[in-house]
Design a protein around this motif. Structure first.
Motif, short mmCIF file in Angstrom:
data_model
loop_
_atom_site.label_atom_id
_atom_site.label_comp_id
_atom_site.label_asym_id
_atom_site.label_seq_id
_atom_site.Cartn_x
_atom_site.Cartn_y
_atom_site.Cartn_z
N ASN B 13 0.81 -1.22 0.00
CA ASN B 13 0.00 0.00 0.00
C ASN B 13 0.85 1.28 0.00
OD1 ASN B 13 -2.46 1.30 -0.03
ND2 ASN B 13 -2.53 1.49 2.22
N LEU B 14 1.80 1.32 -0.92
CA LEU B 14 2.74 2.44 -0.97
C LEU B 14 2.11 3.64 -1.67
CD1 LEU B 14 5.68 2.99 -0.16
CD2 LEU B 14 6.36 2.22 -2.43
N HIS B 15 2.05 4.77 -0.96
CA HIS B 15 1.57 6.01 -1.56
C HIS B 15 2.69 7.03 -1.54
CE1 HIS B 15 -2.35 4.24 -0.87
NE2 HIS B 15 -2.88 5.16 -1.67
N LYS B 16 2.80 7.78 -2.65
CA LYS B 16 3.76 8.89 -2.64
C LYS B 16 3.14 10.05 -3.40
CE LYS B 16 7.63 11.02 -1.90
NZ LYS B 16 8.05 11.35 -0.51
N THR B 17 3.06 11.16 -2.73
CA THR B 17 2.47 12.35 -3.35
C THR B 17 3.50 13.47 -3.33
OG1 THR B 17 0.37 11.64 -2.40
CG2 THR B 17 0.48 13.89 -3.29
N TYR B 18 3.73 14.07 -4.47
CA TYR B 18 4.63 15.23 -4.49
C TYR B 18 3.80 16.49 -4.43
CZ TYR B 18 8.57 12.29 -5.77
OH TYR B 18 9.56 11.36 -5.76
N ARG B 19 4.41 17.48 -3.92
CA ARG B 19 3.74 18.77 -3.82
C ARG B 19 4.40 19.69 -4.83
NH1 ARG B 19 0.87 21.43 0.16
NH2 ARG B 19 0.81 19.62 1.50
N MET B 20 3.59 20.19 -5.75
CA MET B 20 4.12 21.16 -6.72
C MET B 20 3.46 22.49 -6.40
SD MET B 20 6.01 19.74 -9.28
CE MET B 20 5.65 20.48 -10.85
N GLY B 21 4.12 23.28 -5.64
CA GLY B 21 3.47 24.52 -5.20
C GLY B 21 2.28 24.15 -4.33
N ARG B 22 1.08 24.52 -4.78
CA ARG B 22 -0.11 24.22 -3.98
C ARG B 22 -0.73 22.90 -4.41
NH1 ARG B 22 -4.04 28.89 -2.58
NH2 ARG B 22 -2.99 29.36 -0.61
N ALA B 23 -0.37 22.47 -5.63
CA ALA B 23 -1.01 21.26 -6.15
C ALA B 23 -0.34 20.02 -5.59
CB ALA B 23 -0.93 21.26 -7.67
N LEU B 24 -1.13 19.03 -5.30
CA LEU B 24 -0.59 17.75 -4.87
C LEU B 24 -0.56 16.83 -6.07
CD1 LEU B 24 -2.44 17.33 -1.46
CD2 LEU B 24 -0.09 18.09 -1.87
N VAL B 25 0.58 16.21 -6.30
CA VAL B 25 0.71 15.30 -7.44
C VAL B 25 0.86 13.88 -6.90
CG1 VAL B 25 1.99 14.77 -9.54
CG2 VAL B 25 1.92 17.14 -8.66
N PRO B 26 -0.19 13.11 -6.92
CA PRO B 26 -0.06 11.73 -6.45
C PRO B 26 0.64 10.90 -7.53
CG PRO B 26 -2.33 12.17 -7.10
CD PRO B 26 -1.55 13.43 -7.37
N VAL B 27 1.74 10.30 -7.16
CA VAL B 27 2.51 9.53 -8.14
C VAL B 27 2.29 8.04 -7.92
CG1 VAL B 27 4.81 8.98 -8.99
CG2 VAL B 27 4.23 11.34 -8.39
N LEU B 28 2.45 7.61 -6.66
CA LEU B 28 2.15 6.21 -6.35
C LEU B 28 0.90 6.20 -5.48
CD1 LEU B 28 5.72 4.85 -5.48
CD2 LEU B 28 4.53 4.82 -7.68
N ARG B 29 -0.05 5.35 -5.84
CA ARG B 29 -1.25 5.31 -5.01
C ARG B 29 -1.63 3.87 -4.69
NH1 ARG B 29 -5.04 9.06 -8.72
NH2 ARG B 29 -3.84 9.01 -10.62
N GLY B 30 -0.90 3.35 -3.78
CA GLY B 30 -1.23 2.02 -3.31
C GLY B 30 -0.50 0.92 -4.04
N VAL B 31 0.82 1.05 -4.15
CA VAL B 31 1.62 0.01 -4.80
C VAL B 31 1.95 -1.07 -3.77
CG1 VAL B 31 3.85 -0.52 -5.83
CG2 VAL B 31 2.60 1.54 -6.52
N SER B 32 1.75 -2.29 -4.17
CA SER B 32 2.15 -3.40 -3.30
C SER B 32 2.96 -4.38 -4.11
CB SER B 32 0.92 -4.11 -2.73
OG SER B 32 0.18 -3.21 -1.93
N LEU B 33 3.97 -4.95 -3.45
CA LEU B 33 4.81 -5.91 -4.17
C LEU B 33 5.67 -6.69 -3.21
CD1 LEU B 33 7.47 -5.88 -6.60
CD2 LEU B 33 7.70 -3.76 -5.37
N GLU B 34 5.92 -7.90 -3.59
CA GLU B 34 6.83 -8.73 -2.78
C GLU B 34 7.92 -9.23 -3.70
OE1 GLU B 34 5.13 -12.03 -0.74
OE2 GLU B 34 3.83 -10.75 0.50
N VAL B 35 9.14 -9.15 -3.24
CA VAL B 35 10.23 -9.67 -4.05
C VAL B 35 10.95 -10.73 -3.22
CG1 VAL B 35 12.27 -9.14 -5.41
CG2 VAL B 35 10.48 -7.41 -5.11
N GLY B 36 10.99 -11.90 -3.77
CA GLY B 36 11.61 -12.99 -3.03
C GLY B 36 13.12 -12.93 -3.10
N GLU B 37 13.71 -13.65 -2.18
CA GLU B 37 15.17 -13.74 -2.13
C GLU B 37 15.69 -14.29 -3.46
OE1 GLU B 37 18.23 -13.09 0.71
OE2 GLU B 37 16.40 -13.92 1.59
N GLY B 38 16.62 -13.55 -4.10
CA GLY B 38 17.23 -14.04 -5.34
C GLY B 38 16.39 -13.78 -6.58
#
Ligand SMILES: Nc1ncnc2c1ncn2[C@@H]1O[C@H](COP(=O)(O)OP(=O)(O)O)[C@@H](O)[C@H]1O
Ligand SMILES: [Mg+2]
Lengths: 513, 238
Positions: B13-38
């Motif tokens: 559930n990864l969210h990342k929002t950038y702020r451009m001045g007053r505007a909010l720029v949501p870039v990631l909105r709920g990324v989930s992932l699992e990476v196994g060993e190797g």
């Protein structure tokens, strides 16, 4: 570790840090040069304050005090005292051979004056074997005629001159008093011809070498016990020699006379006095109330000053204080022995050379404060220069900072990178600056002369400063202090850019183009 | 297949929002992932879709939005709330970054660029004690990527492919478990990119390293264990 590596690489591969170092070099050198020259000058000036006074001065001005020889005997028995000398200080008017008159300070002294003060060192007309440092063509008249110089020197030491087989008490003038000496830029004096103005508008050329056959007329005002003028006294004195103390006030205003002659003029010599007390005489009861009518009593000779020189060097600030205490004790014993005849210890003025030169020393301290102020300004300048240059470098290196953060470098690591960089620039700059200052200061006289020749600029005019050479010593503690301050300044200047670098967002830094 | 093993890193559930001045720029909105060993995962996505942002977050270089709460668990340790110092150590020891534009330090020569990571890891005293070994390791890594003859060169004297191989050696210097490569061949021509990729894969194979590669390169995607597509701030379910 990466900080050391990067610092080294940044230092050697960029123009900016070179500029920053150069700024520090210049600031460091400027401060150290100014401080060394000013400091040297001030040290010389303070030292010169003692030249004609000795270490401790006991004074009872105007009327003077009696039994001074006993006081001097008591002083000389003390192990702290090297020598003591009597002196009278008075004011008068001197008439010169060309008819000019000027007010002068007169000091009556004897040969002991030379034991207490630096007088013997500052007698001008004496044989010298080496020319002054800047007298390349050996034009100093003292270099020739050694017999004459020998004689003048002896005259100067004894305050006498023998004219036509008659030995007379003589005067020794400050070298600028008479106006008969012309000062060469190299620092020596040559006798010069002056014109006497005649009432009919004519001029009469006066060409005398004062110490050989010039006379001056001294007018003084003897004062009675209450300070009233008894009358004027005028006497002509042969000039025995001249002196150059290096202090303009003295060289231009002071006339030394033989003590006994001045005492005589001021009625301060030993005198017989006939006491004529009408009350006792009328009653005809001699002895009951004191002296009988018409008895002769002897008034002992008086001087206004006794100068004391301590054993060892008292040239440091505060060094004469113990001697002052000792002299005060000795005076107290002396005053007890002559109760009622000399001023009490509470009234007499006893001062160290420092007290006497308080005004000048305070001026000196102000100038030192000025140097320190300059020091502060220059340090701030260095701080801001390094700050500005580092700020620009941090901007330039933004991406590198991001890279380092991505590789795991901590914020404190980045701060240290820039502080270290500031330290390196400070060390390099300040060391080179100190080196430069050493070079400049130790060659300041040749440089100054070269400037005089090549650019006709003479910053250091010996006519004004009275010292022939510019001080050319860099004191190591000063150099170390200046070095440390500028290294510190560089680090302080690096601090804000370092903090900024550490607070950069690593992601934004990596995207930075 | 990654799910069969315990995941090396799990992002939820990864969210990342950038702020451009007053505007909010949501870039990631709920990324989930699992990476196994190797495991070797390729991430595809349009330019500006947030691929780099995802790598930076996984690598502890940036922090996700505080709300909604995300979780990044590396070897069982929660990283989103970790201290600054812990993230510094995580980047030093566990993560190796490879960037599209190489990001070498221009004043340092090739071997020094590779050694910087070791210097950061060991500190001054440690590096003074172990500098010799580390140098040998750096030289060996550079040898593996075929640059043993370029140790003393400055980055500016190298071609793009050579620079990227230096960057790969640098990323591996501290023997990280997780390699995060952001368009490693994106700036290279096809043939050069191929060689860089070979070097990368060879080195990954040696240590059985986990690798997440952001790429536009179909060759890379073809060799990955798994391909994920980022669009509109989430992974497409294919
Ligand atoms: N610091 C930032 N401030 C504002 N917007 C940003 C910032 N960093 C990235 N972005 C925006 O976030 C989006 C995703 O960027 P990025 O992760 O680099 O995408 P990708 O790597 O997939 O091309 C882009 O639209 C970019 O403009
Ligand atoms: Mg990107």
């Amino acid at each position: 570790m990466y900080q050391a590596l990067l610092t080294r690489r940044y230092l050697t591969s960029k123009v900016m840090p070179l500029l920053a170092s150069l700024a520090v070099v210049l600031c460091t050198a400027l401060v150290l040069i100014t401080w060394s020259v000013m400091g040297g000058f001030l040290t010389m000036l303070i030292g010169s304050g003692r030249t004609m006074t000795g270490d401790v001065v006991v004074q009872w001005p105007t009327t003077g005090f009696a039994h001074y020889e006993d006081f001097i005997e008591r002083l000389k028995k003390d192990p702290m005292v090297e020598a003591a000398a009597p002196m009278i200080e008075a004011y008068g008017i001197a008439g010169m051979p060309d008819g000019r008159t000027q007010t002068v300070m007169i000091r009556g002294v004897d040969a002991r004056f030379g034991e207490v003060t630096k007088y013997r060192d500052v007698i001008w007309w004496k044989p010298i074997s080496e020319p002054l440092p800047r007298d390349y063509t050996r034009e100093d008249p003292r270099l020739g005629s050694p017999e004459l110089m020998q004689r003048l020197h002896a005259q100067g030491l004894s305050f006498t001159r023998t004219d036509n087989g008659v030995e007379k008490p003589a005067a020794v003038l400050g070298v600028e008093v008479s106006g008969f000496n012309r000062r060469d830029p190299a620092g020596f004096y040559t006798p010069r011809v002056r014109d006497r103005l005649l009432p009919d508008g004519g001029l009469d050329e006066v060409n005398v070498f004062l110490p050989s056959y010039g006379d001056i007329t001294i007018n003084v005002l003897p004062l009675d016990q209450s300070g009233g003028v008894i009358g004027t006294r005028t006497a002509k004195f042969p000039v025995a020699n001249e002196f150059q103390s290096g202090i303009y006030e003295l060289d231009n205003k002071l006339v030394l006379l033989r003590l006994d002659a001045l005492q005589e003029m001021l009625h301060m010599q030993q005198a017989e006095r006939v006491v004529d007390e009408p009350g006792t005489g009328a009653l005809g009861q001699p002895g009951a109330l004191g002296q009988p009518q018409g008895q002769t009593i002897i008034d002992p000779a008086r001087v206004t000053h006794v100068l004391v020189r301590g054993r060892g060097d008292m040239g440091q600030r505060g060094a004469a204080e113990p001697l002052l205490e000792r002299v005060t004790q000795i005076y107290e014993e002396f005053a007890d022995a002559h109760r009622g005849e000399v001023p009490s210890v509470f009234l007499i003025s006893i001062m160290t050379w420092e007290d006497l030169n308080r005004t000048m020393i305070q001026a000196v301290e102000k100038e030192t404060a000025l140097v320190l102020f300059l020091f502060g300004i220059m340090s701030l300048t260095a701080v801001f220069l390094v700050l500005a240059i580092f700020w620009a470098m941090v901007v330039e290196k933004t991406r590198d900072i991001g890279i380092l953060r991505a590789l795991g470098a901590s914020r404190s690591g980045i701060v240290w990178l820039w502080l270290r960089y500031g330290l390196a620039i400070g060390l390099v700059g300040a060391s080179l600056g100190v080196g430069l200052a050493y070079l400049v200061v130790s060659n300041i006289n040749p440089i100054h002369e070269w400037m005089g020749r090549a650019l006709s600029v003479q910053i250091w005019d010996p006519k004004i400063y009275y010292f022939l050479l510019i001080p050319n010593q860099v004191e190591t503690p000063r150099a170390v202090l200046v070095l440390m301050v500028f290294v510190l300044s560089s680090m302080i200047g690096a601090l804000i850019p370092a903090a900024r670098a550490a607070r950069l967002d690593p992601v934004a830094s990596l995207r930075f183009e | 297949m990654g799910a069969a093993q315990p995941p090396l890193i799990r992002v939820t559930n990864l969210h990342k929002t950038y702020r451009m001045g007053r505007a909010l720029v949501p870039v990631l909105r709920g990324v989930s992932l699992e990476v196994g060993e190797g495991e070797f995962v390729a991430v595809l996505g349009a330019s500006g879709s947030g691929k780099s942002t995802l790598l930076h977050l996984m690598g502890g270089l940036d922090r996700p939005d505080a709300t909604p709460r995300a979780e990044i668990v590396y070897r069982g340790v929660e990283m989103t709330g970790a201290s600054v110092a812990a993230l510094d150590r995580y980047r030093t020891l566990d993560v190796g970054f490879i960037f599209q534009f190489y990001h070498l330090l221009p004043e340092l020569n090739v071997i020094e660029n590779v050694l910087v990571g070791a210097m950061i890891r060991l500190g001054r005293l440690g590096y003074m004690r172990r500098g010799g070994e580390e140098r040998d390791r750096a030289a060996a890594l550079l040898d593996t990527v075929g640059l043993s003859h370029r140790l003393k060169h400055r980055p500016a004297e190298l071609s793009g492919g050579e620079r990227q191989r230096v960057a790969i050696a640098r990323a591996l210097m501290n023997d990280p478990s997780l390699l995060l490569a952001d368009e490693p061949t994106g700036n290279l021509d096809h043939a050069t990119g191929e060689r860089v990729l070979e070097a990368l894969l060879a080195l990954r194979e040696q240590g059985r390293r986990t690798m997440v590669v952001v790429t536009h390169d179909p060759d890379i995607a073809a060799r990955a264990d798994r391909v994920l597509r980022l669009a509109d701030g989430v992974f497409e379910t294919s």
